[in-house]
Design a protein around this motif. Structure first.
Motif, short mmCIF file in Angstrom:
data_model
loop_
_atom_site.label_atom_id
_atom_site.label_comp_id
_atom_site.label_asym_id
_atom_site.label_seq_id
_atom_site.Cartn_x
_atom_site.Cartn_y
_atom_site.Cartn_z
N ILE A 85 0.85 -1.19 0.00
CA ILE A 85 0.00 0.00 0.00
C ILE A 85 0.88 1.24 0.00
O ILE A 85 2.11 1.15 0.17
CB ILE A 85 -0.95 0.00 1.21
CG1 ILE A 85 -0.17 0.28 2.51
CG2 ILE A 85 -1.72 -1.31 1.30
CD1 ILE A 85 -1.08 0.53 3.69
N GLU A 86 0.23 2.41 -0.17
CA GLU A 86 1.00 3.64 -0.32
C GLU A 86 1.60 4.11 0.99
O GLU A 86 2.74 4.64 1.02
CB GLU A 86 0.08 4.73 -0.89
CG GLU A 86 0.81 6.04 -1.16
CD GLU A 86 -0.11 7.08 -1.79
OE1 GLU A 86 0.35 8.19 -2.06
OE2 GLU A 86 -1.30 6.76 -2.01
N GLN A 87 0.92 3.96 2.11
CA GLN A 87 1.40 4.43 3.41
C GLN A 87 1.45 3.26 4.39
O GLN A 87 0.61 3.12 5.26
CB GLN A 87 0.47 5.52 3.95
CG GLN A 87 0.42 6.77 3.08
CD GLN A 87 -0.59 7.80 3.59
OE1 GLN A 87 -1.62 7.45 4.13
NE2 GLN A 87 -0.26 9.08 3.42
N PRO A 88 2.45 2.41 4.26
CA PRO A 88 2.52 1.24 5.15
C PRO A 88 2.75 1.61 6.61
O PRO A 88 2.42 0.84 7.51
CB PRO A 88 3.69 0.44 4.58
CG PRO A 88 4.53 1.44 3.86
CD PRO A 88 3.60 2.45 3.30
N GLY A 89 3.31 2.81 6.87
CA GLY A 89 3.57 3.19 8.25
C GLY A 89 2.32 3.41 9.06
O GLY A 89 2.38 3.45 10.30
N ARG A 90 1.15 3.58 8.44
CA ARG A 90 -0.10 3.80 9.17
C ARG A 90 -0.72 2.50 9.66
O ARG A 90 -1.72 2.51 10.36
CB ARG A 90 -1.12 4.51 8.27
CG ARG A 90 -0.75 5.95 7.92
CD ARG A 90 -1.77 6.53 6.99
NE ARG A 90 -3.11 6.41 7.54
CZ ARG A 90 -4.22 6.58 6.84
NH1 ARG A 90 -4.13 6.85 5.55
NH2 ARG A 90 -5.40 6.45 7.41
N VAL A 91 -0.12 1.37 9.28
CA VAL A 91 -0.70 0.08 9.62
C VAL A 91 0.00 -0.50 10.83
O VAL A 91 1.23 -0.58 10.87
CB VAL A 91 -0.62 -0.89 8.44
CG1 VAL A 91 -1.27 -2.22 8.79
CG2 VAL A 91 -1.27 -0.29 7.20
N GLN A 92 -0.79 -0.89 11.83
CA GLN A 92 -0.28 -1.57 13.01
C GLN A 92 -0.60 -3.06 12.90
O GLN A 92 -1.76 -3.45 12.86
CB GLN A 92 -0.92 -1.00 14.28
CG GLN A 92 -0.54 0.43 14.59
CD GLN A 92 -1.20 0.91 15.87
OE1 GLN A 92 -2.14 0.31 16.35
NE2 GLN A 92 -0.69 2.02 16.42
N VAL A 93 0.50 -3.88 12.85
CA VAL A 93 0.32 -5.33 12.79
C VAL A 93 0.43 -5.87 14.21
O VAL A 93 1.49 -5.79 14.82
CB VAL A 93 1.36 -5.98 11.87
CG1 VAL A 93 1.14 -7.48 11.81
CG2 VAL A 93 1.30 -5.38 10.47
N HIS A 153 -4.67 5.24 12.47
CA HIS A 153 -4.00 3.97 12.22
C HIS A 153 -5.01 2.92 11.75
O HIS A 153 -6.19 2.96 12.09
CB HIS A 153 -3.29 3.46 13.48
CG HIS A 153 -2.09 4.29 13.85
ND1 HIS A 153 -0.91 4.26 13.16
CD2 HIS A 153 -1.92 5.19 14.87
CE1 HIS A 153 -0.04 5.08 13.71
NE2 HIS A 153 -0.63 5.67 14.77
N VAL A 154 -4.50 1.97 10.99
CA VAL A 154 -5.26 0.80 10.58
C VAL A 154 -4.71 -0.40 11.32
O VAL A 154 -3.49 -0.65 11.26
CB VAL A 154 -5.19 0.59 9.06
CG1 VAL A 154 -5.91 -0.70 8.68
CG2 VAL A 154 -5.79 1.76 8.31
N GLY A 175 7.00 -10.86 14.49
CA GLY A 175 5.70 -10.17 14.55
C GLY A 175 5.64 -9.09 15.58
O GLY A 175 4.57 -8.71 15.99
N GLN A 176 6.80 -8.47 16.01
CA GLN A 176 6.77 -7.49 17.08
C GLN A 176 7.06 -6.08 16.60
O GLN A 176 7.20 -5.17 17.40
CB GLN A 176 7.81 -7.87 18.16
CG GLN A 176 7.62 -9.24 18.74
CD GLN A 176 6.30 -9.40 19.42
OE1 GLN A 176 5.85 -8.47 20.10
NE2 GLN A 176 5.66 -10.54 19.22
N ASP A 177 7.15 -5.86 15.29
CA ASP A 177 7.52 -4.54 14.81
C ASP A 177 6.34 -3.58 14.84
O ASP A 177 6.53 -2.37 14.83
CB ASP A 177 8.08 -4.61 13.39
CG ASP A 177 7.12 -5.27 12.43
OD1 ASP A 177 6.47 -6.25 12.84
OD2 ASP A 177 6.99 -4.82 11.30
N GLY A 178 5.07 -4.10 14.87
CA GLY A 178 3.89 -3.23 14.99
C GLY A 178 3.75 -2.26 13.84
O GLY A 178 3.11 -1.24 13.96
N GLY A 179 4.40 -2.56 12.71
CA GLY A 179 4.24 -1.70 11.54
C GLY A 179 5.15 -0.49 11.58
O GLY A 179 5.02 0.40 10.75
#
Length: 667
Positions: free
Chosen positions: A505-513, A549-550, A648-652
């Protein structure tokens, strides 16, 4: 015309009910007319039978009683005039006949008492008076033995006879039969016969002295005048068949002798000695013959004809009976024709309805599905064209077939258009994929060289853009029904799949995994899952504020793996949410619908991999996309991957470029 609610409720709703109502209206009208004719005919039959009953129970006994009284009156006046035992035997015989007639009269009156008041309101009183007279005959006979007995006998018996005529007169208003002459005319002839009987009784009263007193002469002349006044006009009013009997009497020698005697007595005047024994004997003989002839003719014209009438004969039924029979045949024929025509029409309409429902519910949708699936459809086999022959219903069926053929032709042309568009999509996507893969390979090489961190970040931005371009190119292939070219042979950890989807996606930094279960996805489904999640994540980021955030999280369930993408946007109303879910879950998609193409891509991927995707409102006010991955696509073991750690701990916060997850190209 304005239709009221009551009218609308009464109006038949189904075609069957409308046709039945349409056909029943003339049938009911015809049945009503037939019923009226039948009731009228039955009433005529009933009237005829009632007249016969009245004739048998009252008229005949009264007529016989009058005749017996006339005979006894003549015998009583003759006996009283003789002043001795002359004529006593004849008087007793006449009295016995009168008593028998009185008994028959009482029996008939008792039988007719129930209907007497229905026939005439004053009839019961007249019958009672006549019965009282019959019971008083004994007293009357005793009075005739006294002085001036002939006058008493004439007056007493004439009074009883007049009372009898009153009963007969009350019955003249009752409907007669077609076989009898009019009752009023017959009654006038009966009075004419009474006048003849009075003449005979008066001459018998003067037989003792051989002459008539002034009173007797006056009564005699009055009786002759009455007889002549009533006889011929009444005969003229009779039916032709009944006139013959009276005319035969009037033309007989007995009547000629009777008339000559009348003229002789009238010409002599009162006190003249004209009643000799020989004259009276001959005149009595002629008078008896005339009375007998008049009695028989009267019976044939009245009571006799009525007694012979058949309530069910042609004279009674006549044209009305024919009308009833023909009407019944007409009703039955109308019922048969209406039932046949109505049933045939209903069957044709039901067949037409069934054909229409078959076309609309099964054949046309089935052909449409085949066209959407890219399969050819033979229009002539699916909807063979009918010839425009037959009635209007057949023409409606032909028109329905024409509509079906037009719909199939339009759908076929549209399918061909979509197929052509799909081919263009595939061609453009294939060319773009080749260039994008070369570009991504070049970017990957550049990223591996030592560079300034700012330049590396710029290369990452170019990498993200190229990755998005590759996804859009793959979307064209997916919409065209072709699987993307990239794929993996080995299972890939779920965390890498989620990070790869975010990277597209265009703004991956807005996503919290959020932390995810330690599971892997089969290699064959990884590319499709990455593409599906990327479409949903990008959709969530696009419809939420830039600062929001998403959240991307996953959970292991009994049914499989649940992945949720939740945004903090303004959400969707129920109608928009339902429309979006319809596009995701529908079996048929419209490639010409340019709105929300990403949902169509999700639809195709979910259908190919057996995924369940649903949009729903979130507690934060935004929207949540839920993806359920079935057990057959999941593995619980975690293979080690050289390029990406699956902690899986980077949280986006720090995502590697999308090119870090290098797939094995297919073909």
């Amino acid at each position: 015309m304005r239709v009221t609610p009551t009218t609308a409720r009464l109006r038949p709703r189904s075609v069957r009910a409308k046709i039945v109502a349409l056909l029943m209206l003339p049938i009911v009208s015809l049945m009503a007319l037939w019923g009226y004719a039948a009731v009228t005919t039955a009433s005529h039959i009933g009237d005829t039978q009632r007249v016969k009953d009245v004739n048998a129970e009252l008229l005949t006994p009264v007529d016989e009683f009058i005749t017996a009284l006339q005979t006894e009156r003549t015998a009583a006046t003759r006996h009283a005039a003789a002043g001795n035992t002359a004529g006593l035997d004849a008087l007793k015989a006449a009295g016995k006949a009168t008593d028998d007639a009185a008994t028959a009269l009482r029996n008939g009156a008792d039988a007719a008492t129930a209907d007497a008041e229905l026939l005439d309101a004053g009839l019961p009183t007249r019958i009672d008076r006549l019965e009282a007279d019959a019971r008083g005959l004994t007293a009357l006979r005793e009075q005739t033995e006294a002085k001036d007995g002939s006058r008493t006998a004439f007056t007493g018996y004439s009074t009883v006879i007049e009372h009898a005529f009153a009963v007969t007169g009350a019955l003249t208003g009752e409907n007669g039969t077609d076989a009898a002459s009019e009752a009023r005319v017959v009654l006038e002839l009966a009075r004419a016969r009474e006048a003849v009987a009075q003449e005979q009784a008066l001459l018998a009263a003067g037989s003792g002295a051989g002459k008539l007193t002034t009173e007797q002469y006056t009564l005699f002349v009055g009786a002759v005048a009455t007889q002549q006044e009533l006889l011929k006009p009444a005969i003229a009013d009779l039916k032709a068949v009944h006139q013959a009997a009276y005319n035969a009497v009037l033309q007989s020698s007995n009547y000629a002798g009777f008339a000559a005697g009348e003229n002789r007595v009238r010409g002599a005047g009162p006190g003249a000695s004209v009643i000799s024994t020989g004259f009276l004997k001959d005149w009595d003989k002629d008078a008896d013959a005339v009375l007998k002839g008049f009695g028989e003719a009267e019976s044939d014209a009245g009571t006799g004809a009525t007694a012979k009438a058949n309530p069910f004969g042609w004279d009674t039924l006549g044209a009305s009976g024919v009308a009833v029979i023909l009407g019944l045949l007409g009703v039955l024929l109308s019922l048969l024709v209406s039932v046949g025509v109505g049933r045939g029409l209903i069957v044709e309409l039901l067949e037409l309805r069934d054909d229409a429902l078959e076309v609309a519910g099964r054949r046309l949708p089935r052909a449409m599905r085949r066209l959407h699936a890219g399969q050819g459809v033979d229009i002539d086999a699916e909807a063979p064209m009918r010839r425009l022959v037959g009635d209007e219903l057949a023409q409606v069926g032909t028109a329905l077939t024409a509509v079906q053929r037009a719909a199939l032709k339009a759908a076929s042309e549209r399918a061909e258009l979509l197929s052509g568009i799909s081919g263009v999509y595939v061609s453009i996507a294939r060319r773009g994929q080749v260039l994008l893969h070369r570009q991504l390979d070049l970017l990957h090489q550049l990223e591996q060289r030592p560079r300034d961190p700012a330049e590396v970040q710029e290369l990452y931005q170019v990498d993200y853009l190229a990755t998005r371009m590759r996804r859009h190119s793959e979307s064209l292939l997916i919409l065209s029904g072709i699987a993307p070219g990239r794929g993996w042979r080995d299972p890939i950890p779920l965390v890498d799949v989620l990070r790869a989807a975010v990277a597209e996606i265009e703004q991956p930094g807005r996503v919290q995994v959020w932390p995810v279960p330690r599971v892997s996805l089969n290699g064959g489904s990884v590319a499709d899952v990455i593409h599906l999640l990327a479409e949903l994540v990008e959709n969530a980021a696009s419809f939420s504020p830039p600062s929001a955030h998403v959240r991307l999280r996953a959970a292991r369930l009994r049914e499989g793996l649940l992945i949720e993408i939740e945004d903090s946007g303004f959400g969707m109303n129920e109608e928009a949410m339902a429309e979006a879910n319809r596009k995701i879950q529908s079996e048929d998609i419209d490639l010409l619908d340019a709105k929300q193409i990403g949902l169509f891509v999700v639809n195709r991927i979910a259908a190919r991999q057996g995924l369940s995707v649903e949009l729903r409102s979130s507690e934060s006010g935004g929207a949540t996309a839920a993806v359920l991955i079935r057990e057959n696509l999941i593995r619980d073991d975690m293979p080690v991957h050289d390029e990406v750690r699956a902690d899986g701990q980077d949280g986006g916060r720090s995502l590697a470029p999308a090119s870090a997850l290098i797939p094995q190209q297919r073909g």
